[in-house]
Every structure is written in structure tokens, then in C-alpha cells.
Design a protein around this motif. Sequence first.
Motif, short mmCIF file in Angstrom:
data_model
loop_
_atom_site.label_atom_id
_atom_site.label_comp_id
_atom_site.label_asym_id
_atom_site.label_seq_id
_atom_site.Cartn_x
_atom_site.Cartn_y
_atom_site.Cartn_z
N GLN A 178 0.83 -1.19 -0.39
CA GLN A 178 -0.07 0.21 -0.23
C GLN A 178 1.13 0.80 -0.63
OE1 GLN A 178 -2.15 -0.35 3.87
NE2 GLN A 178 -3.91 -1.07 2.50
N ASP A 212 -17.59 7.47 6.10
CA ASP A 212 -17.75 4.91 6.33
C ASP A 212 -15.98 5.09 7.00
OD1 ASP A 212 -20.20 4.87 5.73
OD2 ASP A 212 -19.53 4.97 4.30
N TRP A 213 -15.84 4.00 7.57
CA TRP A 213 -14.67 3.77 7.79
C TRP A 213 -13.88 3.21 6.41
CZ3 TRP A 213 -12.28 4.12 12.38
CH2 TRP A 213 -13.36 4.28 14.08
N ASN A 214 -13.18 2.98 6.62
CA ASN A 214 -11.76 2.52 5.41
C ASN A 214 -11.11 1.28 5.63
OD1 ASN A 214 -9.46 3.42 7.07
ND2 ASN A 214 -8.95 4.60 6.32
N GLU A 215 -10.68 0.39 4.63
CA GLU A 215 -9.89 -0.49 4.52
C GLU A 215 -8.86 -0.59 5.73
OE1 GLU A 215 -11.66 -3.38 3.06
OE2 GLU A 215 -12.81 -2.10 2.12
N PRO A 216 -9.01 -1.75 6.12
CA PRO A 216 -7.98 -1.76 6.96
C PRO A 216 -6.66 -1.76 6.47
CG PRO A 216 -8.40 -3.86 6.69
CD PRO A 216 -9.85 -2.74 5.81
N THR A 217 -6.06 -1.15 7.71
CA THR A 217 -4.13 -1.16 6.58
C THR A 217 -3.63 -2.25 7.15
OG1 THR A 217 -3.97 0.16 8.49
CG2 THR A 217 -4.28 1.45 6.80
N CYS A 221 -8.43 0.62 10.96
CA CYS A 221 -9.66 1.52 10.10
C CYS A 221 -9.84 3.04 11.34
CB CYS A 221 -10.90 0.91 10.30
SG CYS A 221 -10.71 -0.68 9.49
N ARG A 259 -12.29 6.57 10.39
CA ARG A 259 -13.21 7.57 9.50
C ARG A 259 -13.09 9.20 10.01
NH1 ARG A 259 -18.76 6.52 13.01
NH2 ARG A 259 -17.83 7.26 15.55
N CYS A 301 -8.80 -3.37 13.81
CA CYS A 301 -9.73 -4.09 12.26
C CYS A 301 -8.50 -4.85 11.97
CB CYS A 301 -9.83 -3.58 11.25
SG CYS A 301 -11.24 -1.88 11.30
N GLY A 313 -6.85 -6.55 9.62
CA GLY A 313 -6.10 -6.76 7.92
C GLY A 313 -6.20 -7.78 7.33
N ALA A 314 -6.25 -7.76 5.74
CA ALA A 314 -6.53 -9.17 5.21
C ALA A 314 -4.61 -9.37 4.61
CB ALA A 314 -6.90 -9.03 3.69
#
Length: 485
Positions: free
Chosen positions: A112, A231-236, A241, A243, A268, A270-271
Motif C-alpha cells: 500500500q 464510512d470506516w475505510n479498509e484496514p491497513t 481502520c 473514519r 480491524c 487487516g487482510a
Amino acid sequence: QPCVDQPLRATQPCNPGAGSVASIDCGGAPKQDCVLGAWEDWSTCTAFCGGGQRERKRTIATLPANGGLPCETALSLTSACNTEPCTIQENCVDCRWAPWTEWGDCSSSGGQRLRERSVEQMNNHCGKPCDVQSAKELGVCTSIGEKTTYCSWTEWSDESAPCSGCKSTTSMRTRALGLSTQPALPGNYFFRGKEGMKCGGTQLNMSLCPMLESCFHKCQPRHCSFGDWSDWNEPTCIGLCERHRVIAVTNNECGEPCDGTLLETKQCAGACQQPIDCAFSDWSAWTSCPAGPGNAHSTRTRVIAKPPENNGQGCTGPLQETRDCRVIHVVDCKLGDWGDWTACSQSCGSGWHSRKRDIAQEAIDGGNRCIGSLEDLRPCQETTDCMFVSRRDCILGPWSSWSVCDGDAQRYRDRSIQQPPAAGGTPCLGALMATESCHIKKKDCQVSEWTSWAECDKTCGGGQAARHRQIIAFPGYGGAPCPSK
């Protein structure tokens, strides 16, 4: 037989390889939770009267590592200050976003990158507020290695509204926190770390312009208010997360200022913290077959669409396949039906009948060859006596030499009747033409030796290495096919 669906290149996982365990350099270190530093002092109030804003901040003293817990509380707070009313007149000034900063460097763990922007011009009591938009943006990229980065302030922007009569009560400038790979001396940056760490924030400096008595008027209060949360953004990759919200209505000089945070974080999953296996792309279309005869072949390829991450499984399998341009259909040689017997070769006494046949189907693609005679004889006896002819037997001539092998791997030989029978002599028996397979030696497929394994594309965390070999000679005449790998 030609090569069909056989790879010329193969890959295998490395660092760690198949069945091995990742080294301690790739994730064996103990967990480290995030640690926040102490709060700084409150900043100077942005207004001497009429309600201003002040801010204080703190930084991340220790970043989370190896799956440790991230920091979840705010890094900055705003508060109202100097709320006593004052009366001035000003023209309407709209809020304006500053341009995006350049993209930051790619992270090493999640692929990222980050860019930011800040509010370049705040609106006054009659100006339009800024649209609710993101102040940070994440992009996806492929990291190539870890570098040390420094979190520090950018340079101050130019003043957005210089003091001029009654047009503006304040002048403003901004700066933002950003990541830099340029080495910095201690005291010139907040903290340093590896690529992918979080470094964000803005600082707004507002200076009060001298007030003129001619600008005073009776103030009608307009209170500051926040916009809705995004909205909550995608996890880092560090498990956070975010907002945000903006100031929808700015207070005037006698209105109450906003009191609260503009950015919130929470933990959050994270993937990029989960193992991601390697994945191939779809196969490309087969290449076109060249025109003309010969052992032509076409190929198709694929690439590694997604490399493994976080100790995921590496790709194993061919990156290129080949196939014969011909449609393989093995057909055996087949002799045709015999023709009718001819009339007896003699009008009196003993003679012979003959009949012939042809090759109805040639052998194709290594099929079995024809073996057998193409002409046949049998005796016949005419009732008429040959009174004035002496008796003699039929004599067959010698066989000719075998012919050169033709394109279908067949050869032929023949013979003729050297002396026909007469006056009741014995007729000839046997074939006058014969054919057989040339017994050409089978030709097996030949491939080169495997090349050495190329270097792994990663030093740890699961990478790919490749090696290849090529076809030296295609198989022929029923020889062994090429290996599948």
C-alpha cells in the motif's frame, strides 16, 4: 508423435520452499504492541476573541510489530478558546482543499501507499464550507524492499489570506506530516521506521489581523458544527481502520467553536496479515501455427498474477505449454479388395488367371504399414487340346530389388512370368508384386537438461524460483513422446 500440452518451463516455491518453515527473519520475532507518546502542550489559540481553536497532539512512540496490538485512540484533540465576543466585519471566504501530495513509498507488508491533502483555505461565517471529502487516500502497489522512512513536517504553505482592511480577520497557513526516505537528524523528525508505517496529520496556523474600529459591527452568533462521519475505510496492514469528518459550519467571531476530533481509529483485522497464496493468471490464447509442412507447434503462456505474501504457498506448475499444430489421428494402412480374375492366359491346355488389388488407405501418423501381395495368380485348364504344341511348364522370373522407401515408409518389388505354360504344362503360382514396411527405426523425443534454478524473487516470506528446458528433437515413426514436465 508430436509434443502435446508439455511445459518447457516450471516453477517451485522458495524461502521457504515446499514443506519448509519460514526463518525467524520472516516473522519469528515476539509481538510488539503500539505505544503512544505523551501529549504536547496546547497550541496558541487561533483568535484573540470571538471563539478560536487550539490543538494538542501526541505521536506513536513505538509502532506495532509481528502481530502486536495497534493504537486505537486519537493522536490530536481540538478545543475551544477565547470565546469572548468581538465585533468585526469581513467578506465571505469559501473553504478550499489543497492539492494532493505526491504518493508515498510502498509498504513492505501490504503493498500500500499513501497520499494526503489538507484544507488550504478555511471558510468564514458567510463562506461555503469544504465538501466532505477524504484527506487521505490509500493506493495498492507492489513493494520491492524495505527502507527506513522518517515522519516529519512539510514546509509551511504561503499565507492564504493576507491582512487587508476589513476583508479578513485572520491569515492562515498549513503544513502536514509526511514520510520521507531522506535521512534526517534527530529532532527534525517525530519517529522513523520501515515502509508502510503510519504517519499523518495536519497543522493549521492562524494569525489575528489588526482590527480597525471602522470594521466593528454587531455580531450575530453562528456556532460551529461538525459534518457526518465518513464510512470506516479498509484496514491497513497494522490493523487500523479510520473514519473522518470535517467542520460543516464554521463559527463566526461570536459563535461557539467546535470541540471534538476530526479523525477516529479502531482496531480491524487487516487482510494483509493473513497468509496469501500465490496465484497464476489465466492461460493466454494458443499462438498461430505457421503455414507449410513440418513439425510445427504452437505455445501458450501464463504468468504469476499474485505472488505469495505473509508465508503463503508459492506457485508450482508450468508457465508455458506446447502442442502440435497437426490434428493427431493414427490410421493403419489398409489393402483394397481384390479385383475380378482375368480370363485364362491360354486358349488350350493349362494357363493361369490373375487378379490385382491396390492400397486403399495409406498409413497416417505412425499407423501400421501394409504387408502382402498386390497381384495374385491361380491355374486354369482349357478343354481344347494343344495337339501341335509340346508341353512346357510355367516359369516365374526372379524378384526385382526392393524399391526406395516412399513417404509412407513402404517399399515394393515385382517379378514377371519368364515362360508361360503350354500343352498342359504346370501353371505358375504366387504373387507378381509385393510390398512391406521399411522398418524405419523409431525416433524418440529428445529434450535438453534442466537449467539451474534462477534466484528466488524474495529473500523471505515465500517467493518463486524458475528453471526450464527445451525440446531438441520431436518424436517420429512411433517413437516415445516428450515428457509432460
